[in-house]
Design a protein around this motif. Sequence first.
Motif, PDB file in Angstrom:
ATOM      1  N   ALA A 173       0.854  -1.203   0.000  1.00  0.00           N
ATOM      2  CA  ALA A 173       0.000   0.000   0.000  1.00  0.00           C
ATOM      3  C   ALA A 173       0.880   1.239   0.000  1.00  0.00           C
ATOM      4  O   ALA A 173       1.576   1.504   0.978  1.00  0.00           O
ATOM      5  CB  ALA A 173      -0.911   0.000   1.223  1.00  0.00           C
ATOM      6  N   THR A 174       0.867   1.969  -1.092  1.00  0.00           N
ATOM      7  CA  THR A 174       1.649   3.205  -1.177  1.00  0.00           C
ATOM      8  C   THR A 174       0.777   4.400  -1.542  1.00  0.00           C
ATOM      9  O   THR A 174       1.288   5.484  -1.795  1.00  0.00           O
ATOM     10  CB  THR A 174       2.768   3.073  -2.221  1.00  0.00           C
ATOM     11  N   LYS A 175      -0.533   4.220  -1.559  1.00  0.00           N
ATOM     12  CA  LYS A 175      -1.475   5.301  -1.844  1.00  0.00           C
ATOM     13  C   LYS A 175      -2.432   5.443  -0.675  1.00  0.00           C
ATOM     14  O   LYS A 175      -2.972   4.446  -0.192  1.00  0.00           O
ATOM     15  CB  LYS A 175      -2.260   5.009  -3.132  1.00  0.00           C
ATOM     16  N   ALA A 176      -2.626   6.669  -0.223  1.00  0.00           N
ATOM     17  CA  ALA A 176      -3.490   6.907   0.930  1.00  0.00           C
ATOM     18  C   ALA A 176      -4.956   6.750   0.572  1.00  0.00           C
ATOM     19  O   ALA A 176      -5.393   7.140  -0.513  1.00  0.00           O
ATOM     20  CB  ALA A 176      -3.249   8.301   1.487  1.00  0.00           C
ATOM     21  N   VAL A 177      -5.703   6.172   1.479  1.00  0.00           N
ATOM     22  CA  VAL A 177      -7.160   6.122   1.382  1.00  0.00           C
ATOM     23  C   VAL A 177      -7.700   7.251   2.239  1.00  0.00           C
ATOM     24  O   VAL A 177      -7.653   7.205   3.462  1.00  0.00           O
ATOM     25  CB  VAL A 177      -7.700   4.761   1.861  1.00  0.00           C
ATOM     26  N   LYS A 178      -8.192   8.307   1.589  1.00  0.00           N
ATOM     27  CA  LYS A 178      -8.734   9.466   2.308  1.00  0.00           C
ATOM     28  C   LYS A 178     -10.247   9.535   2.198  1.00  0.00           C
ATOM     29  O   LYS A 178     -10.894  10.277   2.925  1.00  0.00           O
ATOM     30  CB  LYS A 178      -8.111  10.749   1.759  1.00  0.00           C
ATOM     31  N   GLY A 179     -10.811   8.803   1.255  1.00  0.00           N
ATOM     32  CA  GLY A 179     -12.254   8.773   1.064  1.00  0.00           C
ATOM     33  C   GLY A 179     -12.626   7.510   0.322  1.00  0.00           C
ATOM     34  O   GLY A 179     -11.764   6.752  -0.135  1.00  0.00           O
ATOM     35  N   PHE A 180     -13.918   7.266   0.208  1.00  0.00           N
ATOM     36  CA  PHE A 180     -14.354   6.026  -0.428  1.00  0.00           C
ATOM     37  C   PHE A 180     -13.875   5.917  -1.869  1.00  0.00           C
ATOM     38  O   PHE A 180     -13.649   4.824  -2.380  1.00  0.00           O
ATOM     39  CB  PHE A 180     -15.886   5.933  -0.373  1.00  0.00           C
ATOM     40  N   GLU A 181     -13.700   7.073  -2.531  1.00  0.00           N
ATOM     41  CA  GLU A 181     -13.254   7.036  -3.914  1.00  0.00           C
ATOM     42  C   GLU A 181     -11.822   6.536  -4.046  1.00  0.00           C
ATOM     43  O   GLU A 181     -11.374   6.172  -5.138  1.00  0.00           O
ATOM     44  CB  GLU A 181     -13.366   8.432  -4.544  1.00  0.00           C
ATOM     45  N   ASP A 182     -11.081   6.506  -2.932  1.00  0.00           N
ATOM     46  CA  ASP A 182      -9.688   6.065  -2.967  1.00  0.00           C
ATOM     47  C   ASP A 182      -9.527   4.571  -2.717  1.00  0.00           C
ATOM     48  O   ASP A 182      -8.421   4.041  -2.807  1.00  0.00           O
ATOM     49  CB  ASP A 182      -8.860   6.808  -1.910  1.00  0.00           C
ATOM     50  N   ILE A 183     -10.617   3.894  -2.387  1.00  0.00           N
ATOM     51  CA  ILE A 183     -10.515   2.481  -2.044  1.00  0.00           C
ATOM     52  C   ILE A 183     -10.097   1.662  -3.267  1.00  0.00           C
ATOM     53  O   ILE A 183     -10.655   1.808  -4.355  1.00  0.00           O
ATOM     54  CB  ILE A 183     -11.848   1.936  -1.509  1.00  0.00           C
ATOM     55  N   ILE A 184      -9.102   0.831  -3.077  1.00  0.00           N
ATOM     56  CA  ILE A 184      -8.683  -0.109  -4.118  1.00  0.00           C
ATOM     57  C   ILE A 184      -9.261  -1.467  -3.734  1.00  0.00           C
ATOM     58  O   ILE A 184      -8.735  -2.172  -2.875  1.00  0.00           O
ATOM     59  CB  ILE A 184      -7.152  -0.179  -4.221  1.00  0.00           C
ATOM     60  N   SER A 185     -10.374  -1.818  -4.360  1.00  0.00           N
ATOM     61  CA  SER A 185     -11.124  -3.005  -3.929  1.00  0.00           C
ATOM     62  C   SER A 185     -10.617  -4.295  -4.554  1.00  0.00           C
ATOM     63  O   SER A 185     -11.080  -5.368  -4.188  1.00  0.00           O
ATOM     64  CB  SER A 185     -12.610  -2.831  -4.257  1.00  0.00           C
ATOM     65  N   ASP A 186      -9.676  -4.173  -5.501  1.00  0.00           N
ATOM     66  CA  ASP A 186      -9.179  -5.388  -6.160  1.00  0.00           C
ATOM     67  C   ASP A 186      -7.684  -5.566  -5.938  1.00  0.00           C
ATOM     68  O   ASP A 186      -6.991  -6.169  -6.752  1.00  0.00           O
ATOM     69  CB  ASP A 186      -9.495  -5.362  -7.652  1.00  0.00           C
TER      70      ASP A 186
END
Length: 457
Positions: A173-186
Amino acid sequence: MKIIKNLSYSVLAFSLLASSCGKKLDMEPQDDISSENALSTAADVNNVLVGAYTIMAEPALYGTNLVMIGDLYASPSYLNWTGSFSTYRDISNQNLISTNEDATRTWTHAYQAINAANTVIESLDVVTDPDMKNELHGKALFIRGSMHFELVRLYALPYEAGAANGSLGVPIATKAVKGFEDIISDMSRSTVAQVYDQAQADLIEAVSLLSDSPDLYAAKGMLARLYLQKGDYPNAREQANDIIESGEYSLASNLEDPFRVKNSSEGVFEIQQNEQSNAGSSNDGLATFYSSYLNNTGGKVGRGDLSILNAFVNTYATTDKRRTQMIYEGTGAKTGWFTKKWYNYFDNIPVVRLTELYLTRAECNARLGTSVGDSPANDINVLRQRAGLADLATVTVNDILAERDKELAFEGYRIHDLKRTKRNVGTYTYNAPELVFPIPYREISVNSNLEQNPGYN
């Protein structure tokens, strides 16, 4: 300091917490602030960073599990679990299922800390002071690298020096999840080699950025540990030697000091607990599980769930202070042998201490036939002298590993040391699937790209 507590959902989408930090981590009570206002100033970015340190100090990570599980998982001929918590009993028996709550919360909280670190890294543009920016960046990389390293050691097969290490590791994980649009679900699992490479790169960059910071040696200490786990002895030796030769630390004459004294002379990176902020004193916390004695008023301290087996106690010489001063007979909730390292609820948790670096330098020098910094025998004899034992004229790698087993006992090293040196854990070989944590079921259930470890389907 403040706390951000706004995101809590599955893979790589996590709540962010904030507290106070530094070379010595002092956990303090927190308040709430809204996430939309959190990253508008350098101070707010720092709040997120110290929140990541607080997550690392929680029971799911260094507050309990990352220390206790490393020993509990290697319990044969070592420790005996007598507690009522089935999650820990199953770890002790090497009989986990994918819904084991402690395997789940360790995974989740480690990625929470990683997410907070990523948030810091992506928010550095608001920091105008270059020295502060470097320090914040370096500390965030230290956290991210350390957590990926801890995860891959528990949830994947061990790193094999000289091999391709293409077996499945953990998601990077090298990208921040700041909102639901940032979720990487796969998100899928990277290989063991890729995770080690990422953790190593993060720690190397952290060392570079923290060159003028007291936190430099915490990053170097974790990097030395990673190199040793990989069997990269020249680089492990270099990092360990740099810390020893820095003059910033010295071995404590009292064996208890690293665990009792704030800012101990051995404490390269330690968590300082207090009565207001700690890992727990009833259902979590190292002293909760490891202690069993009566205090001055006759009250029982600890649950006494983790006692030391006679077979391991007897590996110490009868005059060894690590036995006579640091192991005691339980007089509280349970009887048996118990360690004095985790004795009081609000003591220090040394995550990296100087003792480990002496052992690392000695082992690497012995394997390489060198004496960088000092000879392997001298490094080992420094520790033996403190323990009240006679010097050894020469030492082999096996001698050093035996000293390491005794010196660092009950500090979370055992399962990782057994794996990297290819020693059996009870009846299991070092690379048995039973010695690898399951990917948590709840993560698998929302992401079909996350392949489960063998034996847990």
